[in-house]
Scaffold this motif. Sequence first.
Motif, PDB file in Angstrom:
ATOM      1  N   ASP A 258       0.834  -1.205   0.000  1.00  0.00           N
ATOM      2  CA  ASP A 258       0.000   0.000   0.000  1.00  0.00           C
ATOM      3  C   ASP A 258       0.872   1.260   0.000  1.00  0.00           C
ATOM      4  O   ASP A 258       0.569   2.237  -0.698  1.00  0.00           O
ATOM      5  CB  ASP A 258      -0.932   0.001   1.242  1.00  0.00           C
ATOM      6  CG  ASP A 258      -2.047  -1.020   1.111  1.00  0.00           C
ATOM      7  OD1 ASP A 258      -2.331  -1.454  -0.024  1.00  0.00           O
ATOM      8  OD2 ASP A 258      -2.630  -1.356   2.167  1.00  0.00           O
ATOM      9  N   GLN A 259       1.939   1.260   0.744  1.00  0.00           N
ATOM     10  CA  GLN A 259       2.837   2.414   0.783  1.00  0.00           C
ATOM     11  C   GLN A 259       3.531   2.608  -0.572  1.00  0.00           C
ATOM     12  O   GLN A 259       3.736   3.719  -1.031  1.00  0.00           O
ATOM     13  CB  GLN A 259       3.895   2.248   1.874  1.00  0.00           C
ATOM     14  CG  GLN A 259       3.369   2.469   3.283  1.00  0.00           C
ATOM     15  CD  GLN A 259       4.447   2.244   4.345  1.00  0.00           C
ATOM     16  OE1 GLN A 259       5.543   1.807   4.013  1.00  0.00           O
ATOM     17  NE2 GLN A 259       4.116   2.552   5.577  1.00  0.00           N
TER      18      GLN A 259
ATOM     19  N   ALA B  77       1.100   4.154  -2.939  1.00  0.00           N
ATOM     20  CA  ALA B  77       0.901   5.561  -2.605  1.00  0.00           C
ATOM     21  C   ALA B  77       2.117   6.391  -3.067  1.00  0.00           C
ATOM     22  O   ALA B  77       1.957   7.514  -3.543  1.00  0.00           O
ATOM     23  CB  ALA B  77       0.671   5.724  -1.100  1.00  0.00           C
TER      24      ALA B  77
END
Length: 186
Positions: free
Chosen positions: A178-179, A182
Amino acid sequence: MLHAVLKAATEGETTNPLLPAPYDIWWSAVCFVIILFFFWRYALPKMQQMLDERGAAIEGNIEKADEAQRQAEAALEQYTAQLAEARVEAGKIRETAREDGKQIVAEARENASAEATRITVSAQAQIEAERQSAIVSLRSEVGTLALDLASGVIGESLKDDAKASSVVDRFLADLEADQAKAAGAK
């Protein structure tokens, strides 16, 4: 003389008082010739010899002065040549020193650059090692905290290490993905 004038006046002769008597002229001429002979024979050669010696001494001194002048001029030329040579040599030494200085500065820059690169690489390696150590430490702590929290939420004990480790690793992998998404979207 006054008597001679009175006597001449009384005798009535007409003699000139300014002209000497013939015998005075004769004896004066004899004395003059004798003095002239001795002067010519003895004094004049000695004077001539003395004048010749003086002339020779003067000529010798002039020759010595000319020789000294030539030596001084030769010394001046030699000094001027040595001075010019010294100036050329000093210029070469200055130029060599400049070149050496530039080379030393360049070597110092290269050494400083190499040292900075080495320090940077070492610092990056140390940072990466500390980062990896922090990740491992955080994973174990986060895993432990997550298991304790999940145990509290579920109400069951999740103490099975293999199962707990796989759940924690999957959870952290999902977080990292997820990071990464992003970070890629920015």
